[in-house]
Design an enzyme around this catalytic site. Structure first.
Site, PDB file in Angstrom:
ATOM      1  N   LYS A  62      20.543 -61.473  20.382  1.00 35.06           N
ATOM      2  CA  LYS A  62      20.741 -60.532  21.490  1.00 35.06           C
ATOM      3  C   LYS A  62      19.462 -59.721  21.620  1.00 35.06           C
ATOM      4  CE  LYS A  62      23.445 -58.387  24.532  1.00 35.06           C
ATOM      5  NZ  LYS A  62      24.174 -59.061  25.625  1.00 35.06           N
ATOM      6  N   THR A 102      22.734 -52.691  24.978  1.00 43.02           N
ATOM      7  CA  THR A 102      22.793 -51.362  25.582  1.00 43.02           C
ATOM      8  C   THR A 102      24.212 -50.814  25.529  1.00 43.02           C
ATOM      9  OG1 THR A 102      23.210 -52.160  27.833  1.00 43.02           O
ATOM     10  CG2 THR A 102      20.910 -51.977  27.139  1.00 43.02           C
ATOM     11  N   ALA A 119      21.389 -59.866  28.922  1.00 43.58           N
ATOM     12  CA  ALA A 119      22.141 -58.666  29.296  1.00 43.58           C
ATOM     13  C   ALA A 119      22.344 -58.698  30.804  1.00 43.58           C
ATOM     14  CB  ALA A 119      21.383 -57.408  28.890  1.00 43.58           C
ATOM     15  N   SER A 160      35.848 -66.159  32.492  1.00 42.09           N
ATOM     16  CA  SER A 160      37.157 -65.527  32.304  1.00 42.09           C
ATOM     17  C   SER A 160      38.095 -65.969  33.418  1.00 42.09           C
ATOM     18  CB  SER A 160      37.009 -63.999  32.296  1.00 42.09           C
ATOM     19  OG  SER A 160      38.249 -63.371  32.069  1.00 42.09           O
ATOM     20  N   PRO A 195      39.507 -69.089  29.178  1.00 38.39           N
ATOM     21  CA  PRO A 195      40.604 -68.278  29.715  1.00 38.39           C
ATOM     22  C   PRO A 195      40.388 -66.793  29.518  1.00 38.39           C
ATOM     23  CG  PRO A 195      41.249 -69.304  27.648  1.00 38.39           C
ATOM     24  CD  PRO A 195      39.915 -69.884  28.012  1.00 38.39           C
ATOM     25  N   ALA A 196      40.876 -66.011  30.460  1.00 37.47           N
ATOM     26  CA  ALA A 196      40.839 -64.556  30.323  1.00 37.47           C
ATOM     27  C   ALA A 196      41.588 -64.152  29.063  1.00 37.47           C
ATOM     28  CB  ALA A 196      41.468 -63.895  31.546  1.00 37.47           C
ATOM     29  N   GLY A 197      41.045 -63.178  28.365  1.00 37.37           N
ATOM     30  CA  GLY A 197      41.686 -62.703  27.143  1.00 37.37           C
ATOM     31  C   GLY A 197      41.352 -63.508  25.904  1.00 37.37           C
TER      32      GLY A 197
END
Length: 229
Positions: free
Chosen positions: A35, A39, A110, A170, A199-201
């Site tokens: 990374k 921030t 980012a 997502s 998938p979302a989550g």
């Protein structure tokens, strides 16, 4: 593919979770996650690279080059904090060093591809050019994503950067019409195949479940077993 850059079409679209899924899918390799600029976090708080390692497993090495406390673009956050910004050559040097010690290095940006990292206007794309690395694009699922994806793909092409494909970061459990149609239209917008749908989550799953399921979300080109679209 020793080094793969992961860039979003924007922020908060699942880039870190996609990076974690790729790292988990390559569980038989020594993987490093880099990374360049974190921030919005103070020292001591776990960042995106640490989250990737938590979800993906112990075969992952997490490295963060710089951290700025305000949740802003890296260049802006660096300027306001009075700390030195991250330069493209520093990203490239760190990734290349990790590449000598690991089988795969994932460089997670980012926000979007052209977010500024310093006062000179350097971006993640500049680091990718120095590395001559392909850029995996993470896109949102719903309305508006086709334009953002097309713009990102165009920016990559004008810089001579390869894009192996796009991943939906997502996908809602009950996708609306636009999200469903975008599975067919995203490869056209990107000029590259759809290589995954996360998938979302997914980031809320227990790490063991995340690791067990990650390959099913991704195409073989990025470690999975899902047919490419």
């Amino acid at each position: 593919m020793t080094i793969l850059v992961v860039s979003g079409t924007g922020t908060e679209i699942g880039k870190t979770i996609v990076t974690a899924a790729v790292a988990a899918a390559f569980r038989n390799l020594r993987v490093a996650v880099l990374k360049p600029a974190q921030t919005g976090l103070v020292p001591g708080e776990p960042g995106d690279a640490a989250e990737v390692a938590r979800l993906a497993g112990s075969h992952v090495t997490a490295v963060e080059l710089a951290r700025f406390p305000e949740p802003l673009a890296p260049g802006t956050a660096a300027r306001r904090s009075g700390l030195p910004p991250v330069r493209p050559y520093e990203v490239a040097e760190a990734a290349q060093k990790l590449g000598t010690e690991h089988d795969l290095v994932l460089v997670e940006g980012a926000g979007g591809l052209l977010v500024r990292y310093d006062e000179q206007g350097a971006t993640l794309a500049d680091a990718a050019r120095l590395l001559e690395a392909p850029v995996l694009v993470v896109a949102a699922a719903g309305l508006g994503t086709l334009n953002a994806t097309a713009l990102t793909a165009e920016a990559l092409r004008t810089r001579g950067l390869a894009c192996p494909g796009v991943v939906v970061g997502s996908m809602p459990a009950e996708p609306d019409l636009a999200s469903r149609c975008n599975l067919d239209d995203l490869p056209v917008a990107a000029g590259a195949p759809l290589l995954g749908v996360v998938p979302a989550g997914a980031g809320s799953l227990p790490p063991a479940d995340f690791r067990a399921r990650a390959a099913s979300w991704l195409a073989p080109e990025i470690g999975g077993n899902r047919p490419a679209g």
